[in-house]
Design a protein around this motif. Structure first.
Motif, PDB file in Angstrom:
ATOM      1  N   GLN A  24       0.828  -1.207   0.000  1.00 15.90           N
ATOM      2  CA  GLN A  24       0.000   0.000   0.000  1.00 15.90           C
ATOM      3  C   GLN A  24       0.862   1.257   0.000  1.00 15.90           C
ATOM      4  O   GLN A  24       0.604   2.218  -0.729  1.00 15.90           O
ATOM      5  N   PHE A  25       1.933   1.245   0.801  1.00 14.96           N
ATOM      6  CA  PHE A  25       2.838   2.386   0.919  1.00 14.96           C
ATOM      7  C   PHE A  25       3.555   2.649  -0.404  1.00 14.96           C
ATOM      8  O   PHE A  25       3.805   3.800  -0.773  1.00 14.96           O
ATOM      9  N   ARG A  26       3.893   1.567  -1.103  1.00 15.76           N
ATOM     10  CA  ARG A  26       4.632   1.682  -2.365  1.00 15.76           C
ATOM     11  C   ARG A  26       3.725   1.748  -3.587  1.00 15.76           C
ATOM     12  O   ARG A  26       4.210   1.963  -4.702  1.00 15.76           O
ATOM     13  N   GLY A  27       2.426   1.564  -3.398  1.00 19.16           N
ATOM     14  CA  GLY A  27       1.485   1.717  -4.501  1.00 19.16           C
ATOM     15  C   GLY A  27       1.545   0.625  -5.547  1.00 19.16           C
ATOM     16  O   GLY A  27       1.284   0.872  -6.735  1.00 19.16           O
ATOM     17  N   TYR A  28       1.890  -0.602  -5.117  1.00 15.01           N
ATOM     18  CA  TYR A  28       2.043  -1.684  -6.095  1.00 15.01           C
ATOM     19  C   TYR A  28       1.772  -3.017  -5.405  1.00 15.01           C
ATOM     20  O   TYR A  28       2.528  -3.428  -4.532  1.00 15.01           O
ATOM     21  N   GLU A  29       0.715  -3.690  -5.803  1.00 16.49           N
ATOM     22  CA  GLU A  29       0.375  -4.975  -5.200  1.00 16.49           C
ATOM     23  C   GLU A  29       1.404  -6.031  -5.605  1.00 16.49           C
ATOM     24  O   GLU A  29       1.727  -6.187  -6.776  1.00 16.49           O
ATOM     25  N   GLY A  30       1.913  -6.740  -4.631  1.00 19.98           N
ATOM     26  CA  GLY A  30       2.915  -7.772  -4.892  1.00 19.98           C
ATOM     27  C   GLY A  30       4.344  -7.276  -4.793  1.00 19.98           C
ATOM     28  O   GLY A  30       5.287  -8.058  -4.978  1.00 19.98           O
ATOM     29  N   ALA A  31       4.534  -5.983  -4.483  1.00 23.42           N
ATOM     30  CA  ALA A  31       5.888  -5.409  -4.432  1.00 23.42           C
ATOM     31  C   ALA A  31       6.726  -6.072  -3.337  1.00 23.42           C
ATOM     32  O   ALA A  31       7.901  -6.383  -3.543  1.00 23.42           O
ATOM     33  N   TRP A  32       6.144  -6.295  -2.152  1.00 19.60           N
ATOM     34  CA  TRP A  32       6.882  -6.864  -1.024  1.00 19.60           C
ATOM     35  C   TRP A  32       7.450  -8.231  -1.378  1.00 19.60           C
ATOM     36  O   TRP A  32       8.645  -8.479  -1.211  1.00 19.60           O
ATOM     37  N   GLN A  33       6.578  -9.118  -1.885  1.00 17.57           N
ATOM     38  CA  GLN A  33       7.012 -10.479  -2.178  1.00 17.57           C
ATOM     39  C   GLN A  33       8.077 -10.519  -3.263  1.00 17.57           C
ATOM     40  O   GLN A  33       9.054 -11.258  -3.170  1.00 17.57           O
ATOM     41  N   LYS A  34       7.896  -9.694  -4.275  1.00 18.36           N
ATOM     42  CA  LYS A  34       8.871  -9.674  -5.372  1.00 18.36           C
ATOM     43  C   LYS A  34      10.223  -9.173  -4.885  1.00 18.36           C
ATOM     44  O   LYS A  34      11.282  -9.721  -5.244  1.00 18.36           O
ATOM     45  N   THR A  35      10.211  -8.130  -4.083  1.00 20.66           N
ATOM     46  CA  THR A  35      11.462  -7.586  -3.551  1.00 20.66           C
ATOM     47  C   THR A  35      12.171  -8.607  -2.668  1.00 20.66           C
ATOM     48  O   THR A  35      13.385  -8.814  -2.783  1.00 20.66           O
ATOM     49  N   VAL A  36      11.430  -9.242  -1.771  1.00 22.60           N
ATOM     50  CA  VAL A  36      12.016 -10.237  -0.873  1.00 22.60           C
ATOM     51  C   VAL A  36      12.586 -11.413  -1.659  1.00 22.60           C
ATOM     52  O   VAL A  36      13.693 -11.908  -1.374  1.00 22.60           O
ATOM     53  N   ASN A  37      11.843 -11.868  -2.685  1.00 21.26           N
ATOM     54  CA  ASN A  37      12.339 -12.975  -3.505  1.00 21.26           C
ATOM     55  C   ASN A  37      13.658 -12.618  -4.186  1.00 21.26           C
ATOM     56  O   ASN A  37      14.558 -13.453  -4.321  1.00 21.26           O
ATOM     57  N   ASN A  38      13.773 -11.361  -4.617  1.00 22.98           N
ATOM     58  CA  ASN A  38      14.958 -10.945  -5.370  1.00 22.98           C
ATOM     59  C   ASN A  38      16.205 -10.777  -4.503  1.00 22.98           C
ATOM     60  O   ASN A  38      17.315 -10.662  -5.034  1.00 22.98           O
TER      61      ASN A  38
END
Length: 429
Positions: A125-139
């Motif tokens: 929500q803070f970053r305005g992009y659904e799925g951003a957290w999981q993608k970042t953590v995976n990377n």
């Protein structure tokens, strides 16, 4: 005090693939399309100018999202060959295995990743992009495969400040070298974000002091919070953290920002122009800018002027400018009230790094060992230490080796001491 460029942050682009609600740059959501003001050749010319002042500075390539620039590898490689320690500031979404490998091959020695919560919902929500957290953590796994050191960077707000220690634990488990906690400066889109009160800043910084040394091998550092050093001194005047943490606001003294148009400002949260590197030389801007010269005199107004911690802290200049229009005014997010006679009792702790291994390994050196050599891999690890602390680290490592009866410093020695030092910051022994 030496006004050398320790760190330069460069917003290479305003383009971004996120819509962060707190973005100081008010970045453009273009998802990789559009054009940047500075060409590749413009960037090379700017790097040449920076190298004239200090080719060993830390150069942070950020955005927007710097990875949307196809020439990011050319820029990072050129800067690294000039001598800079080049690091990347990114939201982490584009860090595929291929991208990380290419970054490693083109001069990037470290990556800073933005992650604002222990759980996906708030971050997305803070970053305005659904799925951003999981993608970042995976990377993060891709960064580790490429052998690049990384740090996790969190922006603290009213909504997530109760997660600080959990986030530090998460960063530590992931293998981050540093966990940086950024305190919001209300500029750009961040003007509309719920910020902490002065009292909450104080509480949060005190909390950070009490848990920052719990994570072996990982430093925990608040950013854009110059009064952390004052808080540390109040809690423990003998804390080694006072020697190992560069306190105070470094804007205009050892730090500056270049924006996506080549304009130099004191820091990313100030739009006040000191020069344009498409027209002016960086050497002239850094050494002659009236604003930089004013900031280096450190003549404050308001309570910062009479504060006994004015040399150690000095307040955040960006917050002073944003709230009352005076770059040398008092920091409105500091709740400390100096006594009327405080000006005559100024606490003067040097703002340069002075932390040596004698704080960690106080044993007597083996005087029979006169010379210590370095394993090539250990030398590479030494080269990753910022230039302004490298000399101290080198001397400290050689003293440690002599204490242990060693004649050669190995990578294992470097790693052992690094972990020992990060745990010792803030302790008396």
């Amino acid at each position: 005090m030496s006004f050398e460029t320790y760190v330069i942050s460069w917003n290479l682009t305003k383009r971004c693939n996120l819509k962060c609600s707190h973005c100081y740059l008010d970045a453009e959501f273009l998802n990789g399309t559009g054009r940047d003001t500075l060409s590749t050749q413009d960037c090379f010319k700017i790097i040449d100018q920076l190298a004239e002042v200090n080719p060993h500075a830390i150069l942070i390539l950020t955005g927007g999202e710097p990875l949307v620039r196809e020439d990011i590898y050319d820029i990072s490689s050129y800067a690294e060959k000039k001598g800079f320690m080049v690091v990347l500031g990114t939201n982490g979404l584009l860090l595929s295995e291929k991208v990380c490998k290419k970054l490693s091959e083109n001069g990037i020695s470290g990556i800073g990743i933005s992650l604002d919560s222990i759980t996906p919902d708030y971050h997305d929500q803070f970053r305005g992009y659904e799925g951003a957290w999981q993608k970042t953590v995976n990377n993060i796994d891709n960064i580790k495969k490429a052998g690049i050191d990384f740090q996790i960077q969190m922006t603290v707000t009213k909504e997530n400040r109760n997660q600080l220690e959990l986030m530090a634990k998460f960063a530590h488990e992931k293998g981050a070298r540093v966990f940086n906690i950024f305190f919001l400066v209300c500029t750009g889109r961040g003007e509309d974000v719920s910020d902490l009160s002065a009292e909450e800043y104080e509480e949060t910084l005190t909390q950070i002091y009490h848990f920052h040394d719990k994570f072996e091998g990982m430093m925990v550092r608040p950013k854009c919070a110059p009064h952390f050093k004052r808080i540390t001194h109040e809690i423990d005047p003998q804390s080694p953290l006072l020697k190992g943490y560069v306190g105070g606001c470094r804007a205009g003294t050892n730090y500056c920002r270049i924006n996506s148009e080549g304009i130099v400002t004191p820091c990313p949260y100030m739009e006040t122009e000191t020069g344009n590197l498409l027209k002016d030389s960086f050497k002239n801007v850094w050494e002659e800018s009236p604003l930089f010269l004013e900031m280096r005199k450190a003549k404050y107004s308001g309570k910062c002027d009479i504060c006994d911690y004015s040399l150690m802290c000095g307040g955040c200049r960006a917050r002073a400018l944003a709230t009352n229009g005076n770059i040398m005014g008092e920091d409105p997010w500091c709740s400390y009230l100096p006594a009327l006679e405080a000006k005559d009792k100024v606490v003067n702790i040097p703002t340069t790094i002075q932390f040596g291994l004698e704080e960690v390994f106080p044993e007597k050196k083996n005087e029979e060992i006169k010379e210590v050599s370095w394993h090539p891999e250990a030398e590479k690890m030494l080269a990753k230490i910022p230039f302004f602390a490298r000399g101290i680290a080198k001397r400290g490592m050689e003293d440690y080796a002599k204490t242990e009866g060693k004649t050669i410093i190995t990578p294992e020695d470097m790693e052992f001491v690094r972990k020992k030092m990060t745990r010792s910051f803030g302790r008396k022994s």
